[in-house]
Scaffold this active site. Structure first.
Site, PDB file in Angstrom:
ATOM      1  N   ASN A  29       0.799  -1.225   0.000  1.00  0.00           N
ATOM      2  CA  ASN A  29       0.000   0.000   0.000  1.00  0.00           C
ATOM      3  C   ASN A  29       0.835   1.281   0.000  1.00  0.00           C
ATOM      4  O   ASN A  29       0.289   2.373  -0.110  1.00  0.00           O
ATOM      5  CB  ASN A  29      -0.931   0.022   1.214  1.00  0.00           C
ATOM      6  CG  ASN A  29      -0.180  -0.043   2.526  1.00  0.00           C
ATOM      7  OD1 ASN A  29       0.172  -1.125   2.977  1.00  0.00           O
ATOM      8  ND2 ASN A  29       0.100   1.096   3.152  1.00  0.00           N
ATOM      9  N   TYR A  54      17.351  -1.521  12.615  1.00  0.00           N
ATOM     10  CA  TYR A  54      16.678  -1.640  11.323  1.00  0.00           C
ATOM     11  C   TYR A  54      17.590  -2.329  10.303  1.00  0.00           C
ATOM     12  O   TYR A  54      17.180  -3.264   9.602  1.00  0.00           O
ATOM     13  CB  TYR A  54      16.261  -0.267  10.801  1.00  0.00           C
ATOM     14  CG  TYR A  54      15.758  -0.324   9.370  1.00  0.00           C
ATOM     15  CD1 TYR A  54      14.497  -0.819   9.073  1.00  0.00           C
ATOM     16  CD2 TYR A  54      16.569   0.089   8.310  1.00  0.00           C
ATOM     17  CE1 TYR A  54      14.040  -0.896   7.754  1.00  0.00           C
ATOM     18  CE2 TYR A  54      16.131   0.017   6.991  1.00  0.00           C
ATOM     19  CZ  TYR A  54      14.860  -0.480   6.728  1.00  0.00           C
ATOM     20  OH  TYR A  54      14.436  -0.573   5.429  1.00  0.00           O
ATOM     21  N   GLY A  90       5.160   3.137  -0.559  1.00  0.00           N
ATOM     22  CA  GLY A  90       6.589   3.028  -0.803  1.00  0.00           C
ATOM     23  C   GLY A  90       6.953   2.094  -1.937  1.00  0.00           C
ATOM     24  O   GLY A  90       6.285   2.026  -2.970  1.00  0.00           O
TER      25      GLY A  90
END
Length: 316
Positions: free
Chosen positions: A29, A181, A31
């Site tokens: 949805n 990350y 990027g």
């Protein structure tokens, strides 16, 4: 790459038909996932957007249909941070096969505090890696039922400079958001390569491929309201950066090629041509720390213990 591949250059603007095929894109949805879904929809395939936010998925589908007339897209509610929900999500697909899945969904936090998933795992490692690790077992029968199923794991350039701490995979002792990350994306990529080794060992027809978008900025990305808006002023300010990086539409190119190109093989890494940061998609050498089989095996065992299942079993 083969001479056949070299004689027919891959054209990111003229993709081969995938009519009749079915693709699932987690985090489709927004990027990179959104643009991968839009580009795949243009091939005639059915594209399923895996997303936990129905409103954002609806907006993405409206946008895709406005740019791809006749696009066949649908939404599947899926929350990778809630491992117990994944089997029922796959059941709701109501399919007899799945031609490819793109493991794109992810969480990136910039600041403390350290956060946890529904299952008590560190949020980025738990969502980005463990969620897809667990999802693989439930998708395995559908991917195996396809004539040439593919799992495409979306990594990150940030993973190149990181190394896994196998004794602290969830950053419980030393939490730095950007490092956590990068390590979560490295875990994903290591998993993608290890998965392909295990698939080859059992003679599976399913391929596991890893791709990354290079440097992809919102400010260089074309507008797709209401999914994403880029003002002319933002694009103007970002033009100097465009010499080194690109928009997220171009960042999706290696992912889409990994899904569609018949010349792609399992265990490969695909990224942008220019220094791994921008440009047309090409095959890259796998960095040694991502190809370390001993580390990947320990990561796999740790994932199995944390998730309570082994995705490899779904392919046997």
């Amino acid at each position: 790459m083969s001479s056949a591949s070299q004689s027919r250059p891959w054209d990111v603007h003229r993709l081969p038909s995938a009519d009749g095929r079915i693709f699932l894109v987690t985090g489709g949805n927004a990027g990179i996932g959104y643009f991968a879904a839009e580009q795949l929809a243009a091939t005639g395939a059915v594209v399923v957007l895996g997303s936990r936010d129905a409103a954002k998925a609806d907006a993405a589908m409206v946008s895709i249909r406005s740019h791809v007339p006749g696009a066949r897209v649908r939404h599947l509610h899926m929350d990778l941070a809630d491992l117990s929900s994944l089997k029922s999500a796959v059941d709701r697909l109501d399919l007899d096969r799945l031609d490819a899945v793109v493991y794109n969904a992810g969480v990136a936090l910039d600041d403390p505090p350290r956060r946890k998933t529904e299952d008590g795992h560190e949020l980025m490692f738990g969502t980005n890696h463990l969620g897809h690790f667990a999802l693989t077992q439930w998708l395995a029968p559908l991917l195996s039922a396809a004539s040439a199923g593919r799992i495409v794991t979306v990594g990150s350039f940030a993973a190149r400079s990181e190394r896994l701490d196998l004794d602290d995979l969830q950053s419980a002792r030393d939490y730095l958001p950007k490092r956590t990350y990068g390590r979560s994306k490295l875990a994903q990529m290591s998993f993608g390569f290890e998965l392909d080794r295990r698939l080859r060992a059992v003679g599976s027809t399913v391929l596991s491929v890893v791709a990354h978008p290079g440097g992809a900025l919102d400010s260089l990305t074309p507008s797709r309201p209401p999914v994403h808006r880029t003002t002319p002023a933002e694009r103007l300010r970002a033009l100097p950066a465009g010499l080194l990086v690109q928009g997220k539409d171009a960042g999706a190119w290696p992912v889409v090629r990994a899904v569609l190109d018949p010349e792609v093989r399992g265990g490969q890494l695909w990224g942008p041509k220019a220094f791994g940061l921008r440009g047309r998609p090409r095959r890259e050498p796998v960095p040694p720390h991502m190809a370390d089989q001993a580390v990947a095996a320990r990561l796999w065992d740790a994932g199995g213990e944390l998730v309570g299942t082994d995705p490899y079993l779904g392919f046997q």
